[in-house]
Design an enzyme around this catalytic site. Structure first.
Site, PDB file in Angstrom:
ATOM      1  N   CYS A 173       2.455  -6.968   1.840  1.00 62.11           N
ATOM      2  CA  CYS A 173       1.811  -6.324   2.629  1.00 62.11           C
ATOM      3  C   CYS A 173       0.877  -7.404   3.350  1.00 62.11           C
ATOM      4  O   CYS A 173      -0.071  -8.209   2.603  1.00 62.11           O
ATOM      5  CB  CYS A 173       0.904  -5.330   1.747  1.00 62.11           C
ATOM      6  SG  CYS A 173      -0.493  -4.502   2.687  1.00 62.11           S
ATOM      7  N   CYS A 217       3.444  -5.855   9.838  1.00 62.15           N
ATOM      8  CA  CYS A 217       3.068  -5.104   8.835  1.00 62.15           C
ATOM      9  C   CYS A 217       4.516  -4.589   8.453  1.00 62.15           C
ATOM     10  O   CYS A 217       5.285  -4.447   9.013  1.00 62.15           O
ATOM     11  CB  CYS A 217       2.497  -3.780   9.496  1.00 62.15           C
ATOM     12  SG  CYS A 217       2.478  -2.389   8.178  1.00 62.15           S
ATOM     13  N   SER A 241       0.681  -1.113   0.007  1.00 57.82           N
ATOM     14  CA  SER A 241      -0.012  -0.007  -0.141  1.00 57.82           C
ATOM     15  C   SER A 241       0.795   1.118  -0.003  1.00 57.82           C
ATOM     16  O   SER A 241       0.349   2.255  -0.213  1.00 57.82           O
ATOM     17  CB  SER A 241      -0.801   0.073   1.287  1.00 57.82           C
ATOM     18  OG  SER A 241      -0.137  -0.087   2.477  1.00 57.82           O
TER      19      SER A 241
HETATM   20  N1  DGL Z   1       2.379  -2.519   4.882  1.00 65.95           N
HETATM   21  C1  DGL Z   1       1.096  -2.994   4.899  1.00 65.95           C
HETATM   22  C2  DGL Z   1       1.246  -4.177   5.792  1.00 65.95           C
HETATM   23  O1  DGL Z   1       2.131  -5.113   5.916  1.00 65.95           O
HETATM   24  C3  DGL Z   1       0.034  -2.111   5.807  1.00 65.95           C
HETATM   25  C4  DGL Z   1       0.093  -0.420   5.586  1.00 65.95           C
HETATM   26  C5  DGL Z   1      -1.336   0.052   5.487  1.00 65.95           C
HETATM   27  O2  DGL Z   1      -1.942   0.408   6.625  1.00 65.95           O
HETATM   28  O3  DGL Z   1      -1.417   0.243   4.517  1.00 65.95           O
HETATM   29  O4  DGL Z   1       0.145  -4.705   6.477  1.00 65.95           O
END
Ligand code: DGL
Length: 265
Positions: A77, A192, A14
Site C-alpha cells: 500500500c 496505488c 487497506s
Molecule cells: N491500495 C492503497 C495504495 O496502494 C490505497 C487505497 C486506499 O485509499 O486505501 O495506496
C-alpha cells in the site's frame, strides 16, 4: 523441511489492492505461505489525516506481529508505506518490511518524452516521501501528480464485478494526460495497488497509448531477495488466510479471496 514449517509472509493493504502484489509474490515465492491482511475497517486510507493513520497502522502491526510472527511483512500500500514505513521499521526493529512506493525512479529512467504522471490516492500525492522521490530521481522530468478521490473504491467495485461508467473512470484519469511543446505523457505510474486491477479499462479509455507502470513484480523481487529459497522445501498444501479488520467482508469479497486461494478468517 515442509513449507508449513516456514514462517509466513504477511501482506498488508487497506483493502483488496494488495492482491495485485500477492499474485506476483506467489509466483516468485511458491514455497511460502502468506497471510493477507486488509484494514477494510479503515478503508480508504487516501483521505486519512496523517497522524491518525500513522497511529492506526502501528497499532495494527503490534497485534499482527504478536499473533502471526511472520518472516517478513510486505506493505502493499503506497498510501500507508509512504507515511508510516520509517515508523514501522523504528517501532519493530526485529521485523523486515518491504514497502511499496510510487515507481517514480523507473518511470524517470524509461520516459522518452520526459512527461510522467503519477496516479495515486490523495494521501500519497501529498506525502513528503513522494516529493522527495521526484526531487531525487526525476528532477529532469515533468511529473504530474494526480490524486484520485474515488479510484480505489471504484477498483474495489470493479473487481467485485460491478459495472463502472466509462465517463466516471475517465474523470479520474484524464488529468494524467499532458501535452506540452509537441510532447505527450508516455508513462503513468500506478501508485496505488488497487489500480492495476483496472489497467485494461485505463488502456481502453486513454486518449493515447502510454505505459502503465505497476511495481508489483519489483516488490516481489525485493521480497524474494530477502528470503532466499531453500533447496529442500516440500511444496505447499492448503489455502492461506485472509484477515479483514472489519471482521465481516461481504459475500463478493469472500468469493474474490477464494479466487486468490485465500480463506477469510
Ligand atoms: N491500495 C492503497 C495504495 O496502494 C490505497 C487505497 C486506499 O485509499 O486505501 O495506496
Amino acid at each position: 523441511m515442509k513449507s508449513s514449517d516456514l514462517k509466513p509472509i504477511l501482506v498488508f493493504d487497506s483493502g483488496i489492492g494488495g492482491l495485485t502484489v500477492l499474485r506476483e509474490l506467489r509466483v516468485l515465492m511458491p514455497e511460502r505461505h502468506f497471510i493477507y491482511t486488509a484494514d477494510d475497517a479503515g478503508f480508504p486510507y487516501g483521505g486519512w489525516e496523517e497522524d491518525a493513520l500513522k497511529e492506526r497502522v502501528i497499532s495494527l502491526f503490534r497485534g499482527l506481529l504478536a499473533t502471526h510472527d511472520p518472516e517478513l511483512c510486505v506493505i502493499a500500500c503506497n498510501t500507508a508505506f509512504t507515511l508510516v514505513g520509517a515508523d514501522l521499521r523504528a517501532a519493530f526493529p526485529e521485523m523486515r518490511f518491504v514497502g511499496t512506493v510510487p515507481a517514480i525512479k523507473p518511470a524517470a529512467e524509461r520516459t522518452r518524452s520526459g512527461l510522467v504522471s503519477v496516479l495515486a490516492t490523495p494521501g500519497t500525492v501529498k506525502r513528503a516521501y513522494t516529493r522527495d522521490l521526484i526531487q531525487s530521481f526525476a528532477s529532469q522530468c515533468h511529473v504530474r501528480l494526480v490524486g484520485s478521490e474515488n479510484l480505489a473504491r471504484m477498483a474495489e467495485a470493479y473487481i467485485r464485478g460491478e459495472t463502472l461508467s466509462d465517463d466516471a473512470v475517465l474523470a479520474e484519469i484524464s488529468q494524467c494526460f499532458v501535452e506540452r511543446d509537441g510532447r505527450k505523457t508516455d508513462i503513468v505510474v500506478l501508485a496505488c495497488t488497487h489500480y492495476p486491477f483496472m489497467a485494461n479499462v485505463f488502456r481502453r479509455l486513454a486518449p493515447w497509448p502510454v505505459d502503465w507502470l505497476d511495481p508489483a513484480e519489483a516488490i516481489a523481487r525485493r521480497a524474494r531477495s530477502l528470503v532466499p529459497l531453500m533447496a529442500d522445501v516440500e511444496p505447499l498444501i492448503g489455502e492461506d488466510p485472509a484477515i479483514f479488520t472489519s471482521g465481516r467482508p461481504d459475500f463478493s469479497t469472500r468469493r474474490l479471496m477464494q479466487g486468490f486461494g485465500l480463506t477469510v478468517r
